[in-house]
Design a protein around this motif. Structure first.
Motif, PDB file in Angstrom:
ATOM      1  N   ASP A  98       8.527  11.194   0.981  1.00 55.68           N
ATOM      2  CA  ASP A  98       7.405  11.957   1.381  1.00 55.68           C
ATOM      3  C   ASP A  98       6.476  11.678   2.039  1.00 55.68           C
ATOM      4  OD1 ASP A  98       9.482  14.003   0.874  1.00 55.68           O
ATOM      5  OD2 ASP A  98       8.302  14.782  -1.037  1.00 55.68           O
ATOM      6  N   ILE A  99       5.938  10.588   1.199  1.00 58.72           N
ATOM      7  CA  ILE A  99       4.676   9.814   1.809  1.00 58.72           C
ATOM      8  C   ILE A  99       4.835   9.186   2.999  1.00 58.72           C
ATOM      9  CG2 ILE A  99       3.298   8.002   1.043  1.00 58.72           C
ATOM     10  CD1 ILE A  99       2.691  10.403  -0.460  1.00 58.72           C
ATOM     11  N   ARG A 101       7.144   9.782   5.429  1.00 53.70           N
ATOM     12  CA  ARG A 101       7.223  10.595   6.411  1.00 53.70           C
ATOM     13  C   ARG A 101       5.874  11.344   7.083  1.00 53.70           C
ATOM     14  NH1 ARG A 101      12.183  12.435   3.984  1.00 53.70           N
ATOM     15  NH2 ARG A 101      11.143  13.908   2.584  1.00 53.70           N
ATOM     16  N   ASN A 102       5.042  11.580   5.991  1.00 50.75           N
ATOM     17  CA  ASN A 102       3.637  11.996   6.397  1.00 50.75           C
ATOM     18  C   ASN A 102       2.736  11.234   5.731  1.00 50.75           C
ATOM     19  OD1 ASN A 102       4.505  14.661   7.867  1.00 50.75           O
ATOM     20  ND2 ASN A 102       5.302  14.894   5.905  1.00 50.75           N
ATOM     21  N   PRO A 103       2.559   9.846   6.042  1.00 51.63           N
ATOM     22  CA  PRO A 103       1.643   9.035   5.608  1.00 51.63           C
ATOM     23  C   PRO A 103      -0.053   9.418   5.780  1.00 51.63           C
ATOM     24  CG  PRO A 103       2.476   8.256   7.557  1.00 51.63           C
ATOM     25  CD  PRO A 103       3.102   9.343   7.280  1.00 51.63           C
ATOM     26  N   PRO A 104      -0.792   9.372   4.720  1.00 58.45           N
ATOM     27  CA  PRO A 104      -2.315   9.663   4.854  1.00 58.45           C
ATOM     28  C   PRO A 104      -2.863   8.752   5.657  1.00 58.45           C
ATOM     29  CG  PRO A 104      -1.912   8.812   2.574  1.00 58.45           C
ATOM     30  CD  PRO A 104      -0.588   8.779   3.349  1.00 58.45           C
ATOM     31  N   SER A 106      -2.097   4.592   7.987  1.00 63.26           N
ATOM     32  CA  SER A 106      -0.918   3.931   8.734  1.00 63.26           C
ATOM     33  C   SER A 106      -0.299   3.086   7.561  1.00 63.26           C
ATOM     34  CB  SER A 106      -1.497   2.796   9.607  1.00 63.26           C
ATOM     35  OG  SER A 106      -2.235   1.838   8.977  1.00 63.26           O
ATOM     36  N   SER A 133       8.678   1.188   7.798  1.00 58.10           N
ATOM     37  CA  SER A 133       8.912   2.350   6.826  1.00 58.10           C
ATOM     38  C   SER A 133       9.806   2.301   5.452  1.00 58.10           C
ATOM     39  CB  SER A 133       9.681   3.355   7.455  1.00 58.10           C
ATOM     40  OG  SER A 133      10.999   2.885   7.897  1.00 58.10           O
ATOM     41  N   GLN A 137       8.402   2.479   1.891  1.00 56.98           N
ATOM     42  CA  GLN A 137       8.772   3.482   0.785  1.00 56.98           C
ATOM     43  C   GLN A 137       9.277   2.501  -0.368  1.00 56.98           C
ATOM     44  OE1 GLN A 137      11.994   5.736   2.347  1.00 56.98           O
ATOM     45  NE2 GLN A 137      12.974   6.149   0.347  1.00 56.98           N
TER      46      GLN A 137
END
Length: 338
Positions: A98-99, A101-104, A106, A133, A137
């Motif tokens: 999840d992180i 896919r939608n990183p806070p 870069s 990625s 991950q």
């Protein structure tokens, strides 16, 4: 003929009749035997009461009165532990996915933050990461595994006070070195009175200690998946393995996370991806640990004049991705993203 029959009957009757002394002797013996049987029955009842009291006392010492399935008193074997670990591993993987896919921030910044937090636990020549990625991950899973291992499993988290937990951990280590059996009972009794879950302050304390830079990148967001806290799930797992009867009695469990860049060990590491270097006979290294391993710690037989050996038996190998699979077979370099 009638006279002979009467004489015969009289003789038979005389044989059936006993004297008064014989009767009283038999009656006395019967009474004594009856009294002994009653005495033995009373002794057995008393023994049963004492055994019941002893079992209740043992249950109290071992924390069975808590009534928590799989967390206090109930025997948890290695197979059950592996199943519970697999569920926790899935939660960590979903969180990391999840992180990514939608990183806070870069992915490169996330990678640098993770490497900064892991600086004290990597080899002198760590793998070179470019922030892809799959790398991020895997590194997210690695740092959360490290946090859970050192902050939850290897530290006896019983209260919501980090200082108290550290003190309890030291007490347990001291007791274990003196007598593993007493340490086992003490550990289960202590966990029978443990908190049901980690408080927000306790959770934040663990995360700040082990992954402060990454936590800042995530704006302080706690690791959750499906609305469930991963730290709470890890705490439940820790309570299960520490607060229950180990299948080997006096042993206890510790988690371990192989260092980034350390040499792969077939006995301690299990590859989750195919390692091309190993298949052609080359020595490969750890690219990331996606879930910690578990060892069962026990003491060997006592030897006169020597300290008993500490034995660590691998119950579940650490789940790792090799360096060649994670970095595309690049040559190890001392340069890391900062």
């Amino acid at each position: 003929m009638a006279y002979q029959h009467s004489v015969s009957s009289f003789q038979t009757l005389q044989e059936d009749v006993v004297s008064g002394d014989q009767y009283r002797y038999a009656l006395t013996n019967f009474r004594i035997a009856h009294e002994k049987v009653e005495e033995q029955r009373a002794q057995l009842e008393e023994q049963e009461r004492q055994v019941a009291q002893l079992r209740a006392r043992i249950a109290l010492l071992e924390g069975n009165s808590a009534g928590i399935v799989g967390k206090s008193g109930n025997s948890v074997d290695d197979f059950s532990i592996k199943n519970a670990a697999a569920q926790l591993e899935k939660m960590i993987n979903r969180w990391a996915s999840d992180i990514v896919r939608n990183p806070p921030v870069s992915l490169i910044e996330l990678c640098g933050a993770i490497m900064n937090d892991l600086a004290s636990t990597i080899t002198d020549t760590p793998p070179r990461y470019d922030g892809s990625s799959i790398q991020v991950q895997s590194l997210l899973r690695h740092i959360l595994s490290e946090t859970i291992s050192e902050g939850i499993i290897n530290c006896l988290v019983v209260t919501n006070s980090p200082e108290a937990n550290d003190q309890l951990t030291r007490i347990h280590e001291h007791i274990f070195m003196r007598d593993p059996t007493i340490a086992s009972v003490w550990r289960r009794q202590t966990y029978s009175a443990a908190v049901d879950s980690c408080s927000p302050d306790m959770t934040a304390s663990v995360l700040v200690e082990h992954m402060p830079t990454l936590l800042k990148c995530m704006d302080g967001a706690l690791p959750t998946t499906g609305g469930k806290s991963i730290i709470d799930a890890a705490y439940d797992f820790s309570r299960m393995i520490h607060g229950s009867h180990a299948s080997s009695g006096d042993a206890f469990y510790r988690a371990f996370v192989p260092e980034l860049g350390s040499t792969l060990s077939p006995r301690q590491n299990e590859l989750v991806k195919r390692c091309m270097s190993s298949e052609i006979g080359n020595i490969d290294r750890v690219g990331a640990t996606v879930f910690p391993g578990l060892v069962k710690v026990s003491k060997g037989p006592a030897i006169p004049g020597q300290e008993a050996e500490i034995i660590q038996t691998v119950v579940r190998r650490a789940q790792v991705i090799c360096e060649c699979a994670l970095t595309g077979g690049s040559v190890p370099s001392a340069t890391v993203l900062a």
